[in-house]
Design a protein around this motif. Sequence first.
Motif, short mmCIF file in Angstrom:
data_model
loop_
_atom_site.label_atom_id
_atom_site.label_comp_id
_atom_site.label_asym_id
_atom_site.label_seq_id
_atom_site.Cartn_x
_atom_site.Cartn_y
_atom_site.Cartn_z
N LYS A 281 0.84 -1.22 0.00
CA LYS A 281 0.00 0.00 0.00
C LYS A 281 0.87 1.26 0.00
N VAL B 224 -0.58 6.65 2.30
CA VAL B 224 -1.63 7.66 2.21
C VAL B 224 -2.38 7.68 3.54
N THR B 225 -2.60 8.87 4.10
CA THR B 225 -3.30 8.93 5.39
C THR B 225 -4.79 8.68 5.17
N LYS B 226 -5.51 8.52 6.27
CA LYS B 226 -6.94 8.24 6.19
C LYS B 226 -7.70 9.34 5.46
N HIS B 227 -7.23 10.57 5.61
CA HIS B 227 -7.95 11.62 4.89
C HIS B 227 -7.33 11.93 3.54
N GLY B 228 -6.52 11.00 3.07
CA GLY B 228 -6.13 11.06 1.66
C GLY B 228 -4.86 11.79 1.31
N LYS B 229 -4.08 12.17 2.31
CA LYS B 229 -2.83 12.84 1.96
C LYS B 229 -1.73 11.81 1.65
N ARG B 230 -1.11 11.96 0.51
CA ARG B 230 -0.02 11.05 0.11
C ARG B 230 1.30 11.64 0.59
N GLY C 141 -5.37 10.19 10.67
CA GLY C 141 -6.31 11.07 9.95
C GLY C 141 -7.50 11.31 10.85
#
Lengths: 87, 536
Positions: free
Chosen positions: B253, B256-262, B534
């Motif tokens: 994987k 990427v954090t839970k709120h979508g930051k890569r 996140g």
Amino acid sequence: MVSQKVTIKNPSGLHARPASILTQTAGKCKSDVIIIYGEKKIQAKSILNIMAAAIKSGSEIELQCSGETEEQDLKTMIELIESGLGE
Amino acid sequence: MEQIYVDKTASRGIAVAPVYLYQEPDLSPVGELVSEEQSAAELEKFNRARENVQKELEHLAQENEIFAAHLEIASDIVLKEGVEAKISGEKKNAQLALWETIEEFAAIFASMDDAYMKERGADVKDIGKRMMAELKGVKRPDLGRLETEVIVAARDLYPSDTVKLKSEFVKGIITEEGGVTSHVSIIAKSMNIPTLVGVRGILDKLTDGGTVCMDAENGVIVIEPDEAALAEYEEKKKACEKERAYLESLRSKPAVTKHGKRVFLCANVGNAEDIRHALAMNIDGVGLFRSELLYMDNTHFPTEEEQYQVYKEAAELIPQELTIRTLDIGGDKELPYFEFEKEENPFLGWRAIRISLDMKEMFKEQLRAILRASVYGHVRIMFPMIISLEELRDAKELVEECKRELDAEGISYDKNIETGMMIETPASVLLAEEFAKEADFFSIGTNDLTQYLLAVDRGNKKIAEKYDYFHPAVVRAIGKVIDAGHKENIKVGMCGEMAGDKKATPVLLELGLDEFSMSAGSIDYVRKQILGTGFF
């Protein structure tokens, strides 16, 4: 006893490898091999003695051999030192 | 059974094994005068000890020439005669005679000006110790001779000890001294050996061969565990192995954090071997290639060609970014072939970029090598220890000069190569806005930054507790640097210990860090942390 003077040509004097080679060869001599360096009398068969004497490049030393094979031993040692002790 | 709680985990994992006490036994002589009749026996004792040491060294000399030199000293005729004279003439026992003779020789060498000769004094002492151990009938520990699984317990471990470490036998390490950034910690982490450091008083509590359970996840040591504890730790060990397997399953994987930051998950490496090891963890690049190892592990300043080969191999291994930090020497890192002047404060002294900018020809060889290698991958140049814009400009100008030379010689390089800098001095934090306009990227070096910001020497045991990158001053500095970088649209990374500390991950994500670069052993844990973070 026979003796001869010789100059040390090795750039960093008699330390590390050259000292080791000198000791090994002296160790094979049947006679006693002594180095006279200034006031010091050094056992050529002892790496500790030689290294502790810190003989510098360009110094003149006197080699003394005494024993049955002294003539041959002196010749061997002088040739070895003049050849640069493996350096 | 006794439980000890420890807060310094240098390398994670769980181990259950017998203790190997890596401790020098008492080798001081029990000296006495002996009678005429006894002295013959003492002579014999000495000569037997000498012969045993010679045999041992003959064996060792076959593998390592250092021991050939030791063998010559051990066989020395003057040493033998010196000891014998003290036994026969002065009627000293063998232990006292040996000790005095060794001390005399060691003193002669120690008084010499020549650094090489001074070191021979250490050789003489080492041989003295070998012979003394024989005379006293005690064993000296040797990590190289381990043949069964153990947990090594020591005061501290030095490079000469750790080179002999084999991870198949050493299942855990516990030391009384040292911090998480000490030598043993870094080595243990790279070898994935569970390690706890700074455990004061532990050596007195352990017995050689006694079983110990160590939990370097939660910082617990159990001495002489009972049946129940043993079972519990075997269970924990299994669970830990299961967790490892789970972490490995996350490797596919992207970070990427839970709120979508890569974010970028990168490795700190010292050579190609480290890169190969890190590649297995699906990294996004190399955030720090320590070029100083190339200089330290050498007999001369590495030439352009030698460096080029190394950087080229590295660049070819990794398709993503390869950030090469230019020579970072001085401070606590020395070179075997270059004499540094003694300094009052080496960490505030002539080091890193200061040396490179003073020794321009040497620096240019490195820059040319990096530029030439840049066609084989995505190479970035990073300057350490910058405190002023002038330094950054001077360094960049040298890069341009090298480019012009290469152009003239018709040698190709990556024309868009990025040049960035480490943020590891308080000055670079305060000037971050200005630097961000001229650097292509930042990488925060928290090890030095923490010690400089807090004025805490990270090697000093007495104040080790004050060395803390969660200190608000350090956290605010990091935030300021990230904001400054983002204002100019440059990427801000971190390559200090903090980047690999999963406890710090949420804070760093919150501050907006773009790239986390760490030793390979921490990557799996930080990835899991990033994936699970996140809050909004």
